[in-house]
Write a protein that holds these residues in place. Structure first.
Motif, PDB file in Angstrom:
ATOM      1  N   LEU A 162       0.789  -0.995   0.323  1.00  0.00           N
ATOM      2  CA  LEU A 162      -0.140   0.061  -0.593  1.00  0.00           C
ATOM      3  C   LEU A 162       1.089   1.391  -0.120  1.00  0.00           C
ATOM      4  N   PHE A 163       1.604   0.561   1.057  1.00  0.00           N
ATOM      5  CA  PHE A 163       2.665   2.754   1.181  1.00  0.00           C
ATOM      6  C   PHE A 163       3.885   2.139   0.602  1.00  0.00           C
ATOM      7  N   PRO A 164       4.593   2.680   0.124  1.00  0.00           N
ATOM      8  CA  PRO A 164       6.054   2.052  -0.417  1.00  0.00           C
ATOM      9  C   PRO A 164       7.303   2.195   0.924  1.00  0.00           C
ATOM     10  N   LEU A 165       8.340   1.866   0.668  1.00  0.00           N
ATOM     11  CA  LEU A 165       9.200   1.741   1.451  1.00  0.00           C
ATOM     12  C   LEU A 165      10.440   2.183   0.752  1.00  0.00           C
ATOM     13  N   HIS A 166      10.815   2.439  -0.391  1.00  0.00           N
ATOM     14  CA  HIS A 166      12.423   3.007  -0.160  1.00  0.00           C
ATOM     15  C   HIS A 166      12.123   4.478  -0.130  1.00  0.00           C
ATOM     16  N   GLY A 167      12.778   5.100   0.089  1.00  0.00           N
ATOM     17  CA  GLY A 167      13.815   5.997   0.478  1.00  0.00           C
ATOM     18  C   GLY A 167      13.096   6.974  -0.724  1.00  0.00           C
ATOM     19  N   ARG A 168      13.551   7.230  -2.199  1.00  0.00           N
ATOM     20  CA  ARG A 168      13.311   7.510  -3.358  1.00  0.00           C
ATOM     21  C   ARG A 168      11.606   8.007  -2.620  1.00  0.00           C
ATOM     22  N   PHE A 169      10.974   7.621  -2.830  1.00  0.00           N
ATOM     23  CA  PHE A 169       8.969   7.408  -3.251  1.00  0.00           C
ATOM     24  C   PHE A 169       8.336   7.001  -0.918  1.00  0.00           C
ATOM     25  N   PHE A 170       9.511   7.289   0.011  1.00  0.00           N
ATOM     26  CA  PHE A 170       8.139   7.402   1.086  1.00  0.00           C
ATOM     27  C   PHE A 170       7.500   7.864   0.872  1.00  0.00           C
ATOM     28  N   HIS A 171       7.640   9.346   1.012  1.00  0.00           N
ATOM     29  CA  HIS A 171       6.972  10.358   1.240  1.00  0.00           C
ATOM     30  C   HIS A 171       6.029  10.965   0.381  1.00  0.00           C
ATOM     31  N   THR A 172       6.058   9.686  -0.834  1.00  0.00           N
ATOM     32  CA  THR A 172       5.077  10.294  -2.281  1.00  0.00           C
ATOM     33  C   THR A 172       3.988  10.126  -2.022  1.00  0.00           C
ATOM     34  N   LYS A 173       2.830  11.877  -2.422  1.00  0.00           N
ATOM     35  CA  LYS A 173       1.685  11.575  -2.338  1.00  0.00           C
ATOM     36  C   LYS A 173       0.417  10.992  -2.530  1.00  0.00           C
ATOM     37  N   THR A 174       1.106   9.870  -3.869  1.00  0.00           N
ATOM     38  CA  THR A 174       0.885   9.267  -4.804  1.00  0.00           C
ATOM     39  C   THR A 174       1.395   7.539  -5.268  1.00  0.00           C
ATOM     40  N   PRO A 175       1.177   7.071  -4.230  1.00  0.00           N
ATOM     41  CA  PRO A 175       1.031   5.459  -3.554  1.00  0.00           C
ATOM     42  C   PRO A 175       1.224   5.057  -5.029  1.00  0.00           C
ATOM     43  N   LEU A 176       1.913   3.634  -5.335  1.00  0.00           N
ATOM     44  CA  LEU A 176       1.689   2.354  -6.585  1.00  0.00           C
ATOM     45  C   LEU A 176      -0.171   1.958  -6.495  1.00  0.00           C
ATOM     46  N   ILE A 177      -0.644   2.567  -5.479  1.00  0.00           N
ATOM     47  CA  ILE A 177      -2.123   2.092  -5.938  1.00  0.00           C
ATOM     48  C   ILE A 177      -3.230   2.870  -6.366  1.00  0.00           C
ATOM     49  N   ALA A 178      -2.414   4.231  -6.081  1.00  0.00           N
ATOM     50  CA  ALA A 178      -3.140   5.475  -6.701  1.00  0.00           C
ATOM     51  C   ALA A 178      -2.444   6.122  -8.153  1.00  0.00           C
ATOM     52  N   ARG A 179      -1.791   5.036  -8.481  1.00  0.00           N
ATOM     53  CA  ARG A 179      -1.597   5.435 -10.014  1.00  0.00           C
ATOM     54  C   ARG A 179      -1.768   4.433 -10.540  1.00  0.00           C
ATOM     55  N   LEU A 180      -2.894   3.665 -10.289  1.00  0.00           N
ATOM     56  CA  LEU A 180      -3.212   2.482 -11.433  1.00  0.00           C
ATOM     57  C   LEU A 180      -4.238   2.946 -11.759  1.00  0.00           C
TER      58      LEU A 180
END
Length: 277
Positions: free
Chosen positions: A98-116
């Motif tokens: 649900l929420f990313p773990l990698h540091g580059r995306f950790f604070h993103t407002k659009t997790p993967l599920i929201a991009r699909l």
């Protein structure tokens, strides 16, 4: 000199003709084989092939390494419209974080599920919620809102919660962040769970797992367990926290993908034995 040239030419021609007749001519090339018709295979075999090609070991997540680990696999989607319609359902039956773990995306407002696209979200069968990263200052981006598109996840049946640590332990005193108490992160996690339960239309099971250092009677685990029970959902334990070693396994996601394509009737399939806490 001219006659000699003619004689030599005649002898050479004779020799060439004799040599050619001594060796048979090359056989004509065989008839080209007919193209392999992939869709002539039974649906069960096709789906197993998709599984071999598309399944990855870890939950699907935003990660810079996806261009090596996942992107090449998705080329299968481009083969044909029919293959795409079958394959994407298998791909998204895997666990998606649900929420990313990698540091580059950790604070993103659009997790993967929201991009699909909504049609891909509708094929998701299982989500993983990872608790622990960012515990001293929980990211503001990690909250359950309509923008995630959880209401589109009509096939989502299983929520897997993995707890890395419980900051309520006394060893975290002084490290919890400004104005944070021993219960701050616990309630942050419970609010996440409540939001997911409220928005996912057909959630059935919550699996709780944790590192061995996290006790089953830790306040965070107790709080999550109570929330699951109050929601009337099935509670199971993951492999690190008490799942029986002899418990049967089944690729439920693949079975559901087949059912959504109308390839099998789930009513005739053997029921999966589930372990309930």
């Amino acid at each position: 000199m001219a006659p000699r040239k003619k004689i030599h030419s005649a002898i050479q021609s004779n020799t060439t003709s004799t040599t050619s007749s001594a060796y048979p001519s090359r056989a004509p090339s065989p008839t080209p084989r007919q193209a392999f018709r992939f869709f002539d295979l039974p649906s069960e075999l096709r789906l197993r092939i998709y599984e071999e090609v598309l399944y990855v070991r870890d939950p699907i997540d935003l990660d810079p390494a996806n261009y090596r680990a996942i992107h090449p696999r998705l080329g299968l989607f481009l083969a044909s419209h029919r293959l795409h319609e079958e394959a994407y359902r298998v791909f998204y039956s895997q666990v998606l974080r649900l929420f990313p773990l990698h540091g580059r995306f950790f604070h993103t407002k659009t997790p993967l599920i929201a991009r699909l696209p909504a049609r891909y979200r509708a094929a998701i069968y299982s989500l993983e919620l990872r608790l622990g990263p960012g515990w001293s200052a929980p990211p503001r981006s990690q909250k359950i809102t309509d923008s995630l598109g959880l209401r589109d996840c009509i096939s989502l049946k299983v929520l897997r919660i993995f707890v890395e640590l419980d900051p309520s332990d006394s060893i975290f005193t002084g490290f919890r962040g400004r104005e944070a108490t021993e219960d701050t992160y616990k309630w942050f996690c419970i609010d996440l769970l409540r939001g997911i339960v409220e928005q996912v239309p057909r959630l059935e099971t919550v699996e709780i797992d944790a590192f061995p250092s996290v006790k089953k009677d830790a306040p965070l685990i107790i709080g999550l367990r109570r929330e699951v029970e109050q929601a009337g959902l099935r509670l199971t334990w993951g492999p690190l926290r008490g799942w029986p070693k002899d418990a049967p396994t089944s690729n439920v996601g693949l079975v559901n993908a087949m059912a959504r394509m109308g390839l099998i009737d789930v009513q005739t399939m053997p029921r999966v034995v589930e372990v309930q806490s």
